[in-house]
Write a protein that holds these residues in place. Structure first.
Motif, PDB file in Angstrom:
ATOM      1  N   PHE A   2      -6.556   4.725   6.447  1.00  8.72           N
ATOM      2  CA  PHE A   2      -7.531   3.759   6.949  1.00  8.72           C
ATOM      3  C   PHE A   2      -7.472   3.809   8.462  1.00  8.72           C
ATOM      4  O   PHE A   2      -6.482   4.266   9.051  1.00  8.72           O
ATOM      5  N   LEU A  33      -6.533  -2.305  -0.418  1.00  4.86           N
ATOM      6  CA  LEU A  33      -6.633  -2.327   1.041  1.00  4.86           C
ATOM      7  C   LEU A  33      -7.459  -3.522   1.502  1.00  4.86           C
ATOM      8  O   LEU A  33      -7.018  -4.292   2.359  1.00  4.86           O
ATOM      9  N   LEU A  47       0.836  -1.201   0.000  1.00  3.39           N
ATOM     10  CA  LEU A  47       0.000   0.000   0.000  1.00  3.39           C
ATOM     11  C   LEU A  47       0.871   1.251   0.000  1.00  3.39           C
ATOM     12  O   LEU A  47       1.587   1.511   0.962  1.00  3.39           O
TER      13      LEU A  47
END
Length: 169
Positions: free
Chosen positions: A116, A70, A61
């Motif tokens: 995130f 993700l 990522l």
């Protein structure tokens, strides 16, 4: 080949969802907390708590990442740790041997995300999260409100995305 310093089996065996005292406050993040892994990242592998690293995913990522990458990496980690998962509504009743995690994401542009965040519901019904690598574990959102519904909480730039029920296989 995965160069973990701890075997996947040992890592899985060290999942502890009932800990009241988190020892590795500056060596774990929200993902580690959601998974119940109070193990310093350096004792596992560099960037262990970036989704996909535990599973040795070929997808790394970057700073701006695709949502599907993700999710793929999270699922690969769960499979590597032999954790069953299923998508549920945040308020779904679960079995005693399951726990809930919620995923929040921050969008950069149409198809790219830049952050995130994970929360975990504890037995008291509230949602807790660890704020980054240097932050504390709290059941409060960014406005200081106790989180009883991850859909309605405010965590910086993040918006609620989904909830999963997890259980050890």
């Amino acid at each position: 080949m995965n160069d973990l310093k701890i075997s996947l089996e040992n890592l899985r065996d060290r999942i502890n969802l009932e800990k009241d005292y988190w020892e590795n406050m500056s060596n774990t993040n929200c993902y580690a907390y959601a998974l119940g892994l109070d193990i310093a990242e350096k004792d596992i592998i560099e960037k262990a708590y970036h989704p996909g690293v535990i599973a040795n995913s070929p997808i790394k990522l970057p700073d701006f990442f695709a949502y599907d990458d993700l999710i793929t990496n999270v699922f690969l980690d769960l499979e590597a740790l032999k954790i069953n998962y299923r998508e549920i509504d945040w308020d779904t009743k679960i079995n005693d041997d399951e726990w809930k995690i919620a995923l929040m994401v921050a969008k950069y542009q149409e198809d790219k995300y830049f952050d995130f965040h994970f929360l975990r519901q504890r037995k008291d019904g509230y949602w807790y999260h660890k704020i980054g690598y240097s932050g504390l574990i709290t059941r409060h959102d960014s406005k200081g409100i106790i989180i009883d519904n991850p859909q309605n909480c405010c965590i910086y730039n993040e918006t609620y995305d989904r909830c999963l029920s997890l259980s050890l296989k």
